[in-house]
Design an enzyme around this catalytic site. Structure first.
Site, PDB file in Angstrom:
ATOM      1  N   VAL A 147      -9.596   6.040  -3.529  1.00  0.00           N
ATOM      2  CA  VAL A 147     -10.329   6.828  -2.528  1.00  0.00           C
ATOM      3  C   VAL A 147     -10.242   8.322  -2.812  1.00  0.00           C
ATOM      4  O   VAL A 147      -9.292   8.799  -3.433  1.00  0.00           O
ATOM      5  CB  VAL A 147      -9.806   6.554  -1.097  1.00  0.00           C
ATOM      6  CG1 VAL A 147     -10.317   5.229  -0.570  1.00  0.00           C
ATOM      7  CG2 VAL A 147      -8.292   6.637  -1.049  1.00  0.00           C
TER       8      VAL A 147
ATOM      9  N   ALA B 224      -3.706   4.453  -2.277  1.00  0.00           N
ATOM     10  CA  ALA B 224      -4.287   5.097  -3.454  1.00  0.00           C
ATOM     11  C   ALA B 224      -5.539   4.358  -3.940  1.00  0.00           C
ATOM     12  O   ALA B 224      -6.266   4.866  -4.779  1.00  0.00           O
ATOM     13  CB  ALA B 224      -3.268   5.154  -4.593  1.00  0.00           C
ATOM     14  N   GLU B 225      -5.795   3.158  -3.412  1.00  0.00           N
ATOM     15  CA  GLU B 225      -6.961   2.403  -3.888  1.00  0.00           C
ATOM     16  C   GLU B 225      -8.076   2.437  -2.850  1.00  0.00           C
ATOM     17  O   GLU B 225      -8.950   3.283  -2.906  1.00  0.00           O
ATOM     18  CB  GLU B 225      -6.534   0.978  -4.263  1.00  0.00           C
ATOM     19  CG  GLU B 225      -5.543   1.006  -5.448  1.00  0.00           C
ATOM     20  CD  GLU B 225      -5.197  -0.357  -5.991  1.00  0.00           C
ATOM     21  OE1 GLU B 225      -6.111  -1.174  -6.160  1.00  0.00           O
ATOM     22  OE2 GLU B 225      -4.008  -0.609  -6.252  1.00  0.00           O
ATOM     23  N   MET B 226      -8.040   1.549  -1.865  1.00  0.00           N
ATOM     24  CA  MET B 226      -9.089   1.573  -0.846  1.00  0.00           C
ATOM     25  C   MET B 226      -8.594   2.107   0.500  1.00  0.00           C
ATOM     26  O   MET B 226      -9.374   2.654   1.280  1.00  0.00           O
ATOM     27  CB  MET B 226      -9.710   0.185  -0.705  1.00  0.00           C
ATOM     28  CG  MET B 226     -10.282  -0.297  -2.037  1.00  0.00           C
ATOM     29  SD  MET B 226     -10.846  -2.010  -2.025  1.00  0.00           S
ATOM     30  CE  MET B 226     -12.566  -1.783  -1.611  1.00  0.00           C
TER      31      MET B 226
END
Lengths: 418, 347
Positions: free
Chosen positions: B83, B136-138
């Site tokens: 993100v 840190a991803e979605m």
């Protein structure tokens, strides 16, 4: 002789495999064919896809004249397969292609007509039409030949048509010849991220973009006719793709005329931003040679040479070189281009505009390097303008700084062999 | 040989006059949890969810951002960017939230008993929740996503179609079930290698055939075991660690000191598309990865450049099959922008 018998036996096997449907296979196999299929009989989709899957490397899968109403994408992943129409009148029609469950018209599917990943693929002598997605896509392989195809959509040139008609992407060794492409909502012939490319003797019209050579190296594009598209013949590099370094595209002896069709690309897409009236575009590509072409009656411009940034802004890709470098436009014939520019930015320069437009973009690191320059020489009827974007008062029509030559590009003679 | 094939087909017809099911390589059937049978409706819902950035905190990251079609169902980056990142999916993407590890390819993920480089998930359903929650991803709570989905009529009817016997089907559990069902369709099982072992000797050219022989001689298959060309083994990695990143591999899951620095053996199917390589993406070129692995492993040795190129030819030409590549939808029910995938380049 032994191999001939084996081929016939194999063809018979395919015939027997469909059991209830013996009539579907021709009583005799035409010369050069491993198997021949016909459009009549039940289970067409299953029968043809099965034949394509079961075909062994080196096979020629032939189609007898008729309209093949497919309901799903056809795929080929075996190497060295030839798909061939045996005579005129072989039509692959994808109008009934099933949309995924729950589509309901809100979630577009982009199912292609054919999708190929096998090396050494050849497709020839047939018509592909009405594919909801691309007509034929060949991806991530080597040696692909498209010959004597017609790809079109019965509805004419409308937004709902598939994006690309003939689409090799990430292929080493591409030959596209003798094809007619009409109505793609993006590009008719789209060669993307490929190497060693020959595109010749094709006719492309009624598409948003006629022919595109994108992020590709070593291309020879000649004897094609691009007319009545939004943009005729486009050579460009885009950022954020696995293969970036498009270069060495030779564009010669083509006719690029009357590409003034109103843009019908999907709203919001990049291709929808291509201004109507664009004959040829060189965007961010390096080592492009444009020679011997006839470029006329394109209302925005004959040839536009431009940096990606001038059109789309920041590429947001640190490894991408946005400057179009080492471009040589020579010995072409220009007539009546730029009469009515369909692009707001360009209208600021007045009307009519010149045949050849350049945004004046030069990499400061190579400003003094003669091998990076734009050279314009020996053309007939060519008017020129350096738009000097960002500094419009400095715009100039002075051609003297471009009286130079670049190294001529070789013609491509090594064509893909199965 | 062809005669044998013909007889086999005739025999098949005699006993079963139904339509012919084409041979699909040598893979077993896709293992499917009893609680989540695969249906067309579920797969289609999963495909849309997979491409919908509604699942992320910044509404710009979809599963497809890091598992994109043109990037071998990975993303071309050494380590992924989640993100608040900038740029379309692919090597140009950058941003503040960089993951610890390289995004694994989803090709044949359906067959894996353990997922992630450290094997911490044991099903695709469980796996899908991790990147959703990872800041840190979605970076979104799956239940919050489900509440948003329930407010979109098109999604509600898709969930109803996919989970027909449930009164309130729009849940985070069903969301990951649908995504997992979609991922179970991403099977690569009919590459030229599969045709070659089925008797079509023309399926591999001379170089690729030499490469296959070398692959066998070097005992690469001890870990990259056919037909999947991967295994549930955890092996020591020889690539350099990324400075500033703590990563102890399998040890983080098992707590066994012997597992420190060990990672799951990844698949070599479609390896030509899934660069860069290893758990932290330290090696960009396939040839370099082959050379790095060949020398120190049991049965291996240093390769000449020609030998390395032969193995690469086998991997690229022999093990590539993307006939089941997913179609990127142009539009998703949330109305958000579908991340570009490269086949439909930023258009």
């Amino acid at each position: 002789m032994a191999s001939f018998n084996a081929s016939v036996l194999f063809a018979c096997a395919v015939a027997l495999a469909s059991c209830s449907d013996d009539a579907a296979v021709a009583p005799s196999i035409p010369a050069g064919c491993t198997v021949a299929l016909s459009a009549t009989g039940a289970d067409l989709q299953q029968r043809v896809q099965t034949a394509l899957i079961e075909a062994r490397s080196g096979s020629t899968v032939c189609f007898l004249p008729g309209t093949y109403m497919f309901t799903a994408e056809l795929s080929v992943s075996t190497p060295n397969i030839t798909v061939r129409g045996t005579a005129d009148g072989v039509v692959f029609d994808f109008r009934n292609q099933r949309r995924p469950v729950g589509d309901g018209g809100t979630t577009g599917s982009a199912a292609n007509g054919m999708s190929v990943t096998g090396a050494g693929f050849t497709i020839e002598n047939l018509t592909i039409k009405n594919s909801p997605g691309d007509g034929i896509r060949v991806s991530n392989t080597e040696r692909a030949t498209f010959r004597n195809l017609k790809v079109s959509w019965d509805a004419g040139s409308i937004t709902a048509n598939g994006a690309y008609a003939i689409y090799p992407v990430n292929v080493t060794g591409v030959l596209i010849e003798g094809c007619e492409v009409v109505g793609a909502s993006d590009a008719g012939i789209y060669v993307g991220q490929s190497r060693s490319i020959t595109v010749r003797n094709n006719v492309v019209h009624g598409n948003v973009a006629g022919i595109e050579i994108e992020n590709s190296a070593n291309a020879d594009v000649y004897n094609n006719r691009a007319y009545d598209n939004t943009g005729g013949l486009l050579v460009f590099n885009l950022p954020n793709l696995p293969v970036r370094d498009g270069r060495r595209c030779l564009v010669r002896d083509n006719v690029v005329e009357g590409n003034n069709r109103a843009n019908f690309g999907p709203p919001g897409s990049i291709v929808a931003q291509v201004p109507a009236g664009l004959g040829m575009l060189v965007m961010s590509a390096d080592e492009t040679e444009v020679r011997g072409n006839t470029v006329r009656n394109n209302e925005t411009a004959g040839v536009v040479v431009i940096n990606y940034r001038s059109f789309f802004g920041d590429p947001r890709d640190a490894m991408f070189s946005a400057y179009p470098e080492t471009t040589w436009i020579h010995d072409n014939t220009f007539a009546t281009n730029g009469a009515d520019p369909h692009y707001e930015l360009l209208r600021a320069f007045g009307s009519p505009l010149e045949d050849i437009l350049w945004d004046g973009s030069v990499d400061p690191m190579r400003a003094a390097d003669p091998t990076a320059r734009l050279c314009v020489t020996g053309n007939t009827g060519a008017r020129f303008r350096n738009l000097s974007l960002g500094d419009i008062p400095a715009s100039t029509t002075d051609l003297a700084p471009h009286n130079c030559m670049q190294a001529p590009l070789p013609t491509i003679t090594a064509l893909p062999q199965p | 040989m062809r005669g044998v094939v013909a007889l086999a087909l005739v025999a098949a017809c005699a006993s079963d006059p139904g339509p012919v099911t084409p041979p699909r390589g040598r893979f077993p059937a896709v293992p499917t949890p009893v609680a989540n049978p695969t249906t067309a409706a579920k797969v289609e819902l999963g495909r849309l969810l997979f491409h919908d950035p509604l699942l992320s905190r910044d509404r710009r990251v979809a599963c497809a951002t890091c598992h994109g079609q043109i990037w071998g169902l990975s993303d071309g980056l050494a380590r992924s960017v989640g993100v608040d990142g900038i740029g379309p999916a692919g090597t140009g993407r950058h941003g503040p939230n960089v993951t610890r590890r390289n995004a694994s390819t989803l090709w044949n993920a359906a067959y894996r008993a353990t997922l992630f480089w450290d094997g911490r998930a044991d099903s695709l359903e469980a796996q899908a929740l991790a990147p959703l929650r990872d800041p840190a991803e979605m970076g979104r709570d799956p239940d919050e996503v489900a509440r948003d989905l329930a407010a979109i009529p098109a999604y509600v009817s898709l969930f109803r179609a996919a989970f027909a016997n449930e009164a309130a089907p729009v849940t985070s559990a069903n969301m990951v079930r649908a995504i997992a069902a979609f991922e179970r369709t991403l099977v690569s099982d009919y590459a030229p290698y599969d045709r070659y072992v089925d008797g079509d000797t023309g399926a591999l050219d001379a170089r690729a055939t030499r490469g296959l022989r070398l692959f066998e001689a070097l005992r690469c298959g001890q870990c990259h075991t056919a037909p999947m060309f991967e295994s549930e083994r955890y092996e020591t990695s020889f690539v350099e660690a990324v400075s500033g990143v703590t990563d102890e591999g399998r040890y983080e899951v098992t707590g066994d000191p012997a597992d420190r620095g060990r990672y799951r053996v990844p698949t070599l199917r479609n390896a030509g598309e899934t660069f860069p390589y290893f758990h932290n993406g330290a090696v960009r070129e396939l040839g370099d990865a082959v050379a790095l692995e060949a020398a120190p492993r049991p049965g291996g040795r240093a390769l000449t450049p020609a030998e390395r190129d032969d193995v690469v030819a086998f991997l690229r030409a022999g093990l590539t099959d993307m006939h089941a590549q997913p179609e990127r939808p142009d539009v998703v029910p949330s109305g958000l922008m579908v991340p570009a995938d490269g086949y439909r380049i930023p258009r």
